[in-house]
Design a protein around this motif. Structure first.
Motif, PDB file in Angstrom:
ATOM      1  N   ARG A 238       5.172 -12.215 -11.088  1.00 38.30           N
ATOM      2  CA  ARG A 238       6.152 -11.006 -11.334  1.00 38.30           C
ATOM      3  C   ARG A 238       5.492  -9.598 -11.112  1.00 38.30           C
ATOM      4  O   ARG A 238       6.416  -8.644 -10.769  1.00 38.30           O
ATOM      5  CB  ARG A 238       6.470 -11.070 -12.834  1.00 38.30           C
ATOM      6  N   VAL A 239       4.389  -9.371 -11.228  1.00 38.94           N
ATOM      7  CA  VAL A 239       3.555  -7.913 -11.135  1.00 38.94           C
ATOM      8  C   VAL A 239       3.909  -7.544  -9.609  1.00 38.94           C
ATOM      9  O   VAL A 239       3.537  -6.341  -9.286  1.00 38.94           O
ATOM     10  CB  VAL A 239       2.374  -8.073 -11.505  1.00 38.94           C
ATOM     11  N   LYS A 240       4.072  -8.331  -8.774  1.00 40.79           N
ATOM     12  CA  LYS A 240       4.411  -8.100  -7.327  1.00 40.79           C
ATOM     13  C   LYS A 240       5.910  -7.790  -7.026  1.00 40.79           C
ATOM     14  O   LYS A 240       6.250  -7.190  -5.972  1.00 40.79           O
ATOM     15  CB  LYS A 240       3.931  -9.093  -6.340  1.00 40.79           C
TER      16      LYS A 240
ATOM     17  N   LYS B  32       0.964  -1.189   0.073  1.00 45.93           N
ATOM     18  CA  LYS B  32      -0.113  -0.143  -0.208  1.00 45.93           C
ATOM     19  C   LYS B  32       0.866   1.276  -0.014  1.00 45.93           C
ATOM     20  O   LYS B  32       2.010   1.328   0.446  1.00 45.93           O
ATOM     21  CB  LYS B  32      -1.029   0.000   1.063  1.00 45.93           C
ATOM     22  N   GLU B  33       0.274   2.257  -0.587  1.00 42.59           N
ATOM     23  CA  GLU B  33       0.989   3.682  -0.493  1.00 42.59           C
ATOM     24  C   GLU B  33       1.720   3.935   0.809  1.00 42.59           C
ATOM     25  O   GLU B  33       1.018   3.897   1.839  1.00 42.59           O
ATOM     26  CB  GLU B  33       0.043   4.657  -0.865  1.00 42.59           C
ATOM     27  N   GLY B  34       2.897   4.340   0.674  1.00 47.57           N
ATOM     28  CA  GLY B  34       3.687   4.878   1.950  1.00 47.57           C
ATOM     29  C   GLY B  34       4.384   3.678   2.463  1.00 47.57           C
ATOM     30  O   GLY B  34       5.343   3.895   3.219  1.00 47.57           O
ATOM     31  N   ASP B  35       4.059   2.456   2.394  1.00 50.53           N
ATOM     32  CA  ASP B  35       4.893   1.285   2.812  1.00 50.53           C
ATOM     33  C   ASP B  35       6.091   1.202   2.201  1.00 50.53           C
ATOM     34  O   ASP B  35       6.529   1.550   1.127  1.00 50.53           O
ATOM     35  CB  ASP B  35       4.111   0.063   2.533  1.00 50.53           C
TER      36      ASP B  35
END
Length: 98
Positions: free
Chosen positions: A82-84, A47-50
């Motif tokens: 792969r997308v991760k 998530k954003e900011g992690d």
């Protein structure tokens, strides 16, 4: 100018006895990952900011959809999509650094 080799210190015991906690590993971001070798896998933040997470694992298979990895303690195999993955970098052997 190409990417430079960098070093990391290993935290945790998941790769023991192959790689021990506290070991210094040399990582080459310019070399492609090879099946049968170890790699640093930087995961995208969930998530954003992690902060991104990084894992050192043994590579069993690589394709366009996933990589299959192994850890040694406890022994476990799994696939990472792969997308991760943000980055996938080769861990150098001692003989490759000289």
């Amino acid at each position: 100018e190409g990417a430079k080799i960098y070093c990391i210190y290993v935290e945790g015991s998941r790769m023991e006895p192959r790689i021990d906690a506290g070991d210094l590993l040399f990582i080459d971001p310019s070399r492609r990952v090879i099946v049968g070798r170890d790699a640093l896998i930087e995961l995208k933040p969930t998530k954003e900011g992690d902060q991104p997470r990084a894992l050192v694992k043994h590579i069993l298979a690589v394709n366009s959809e996933f990589i299959e990895v192994k850890q040694f303690n406890p022994e476990k195999k799994w696939k990472i999509q792969r997308v991760k993955i943000r980055n996938l970098h080769l861990v150098l052997k001692n003989s490759e650094m000289y």
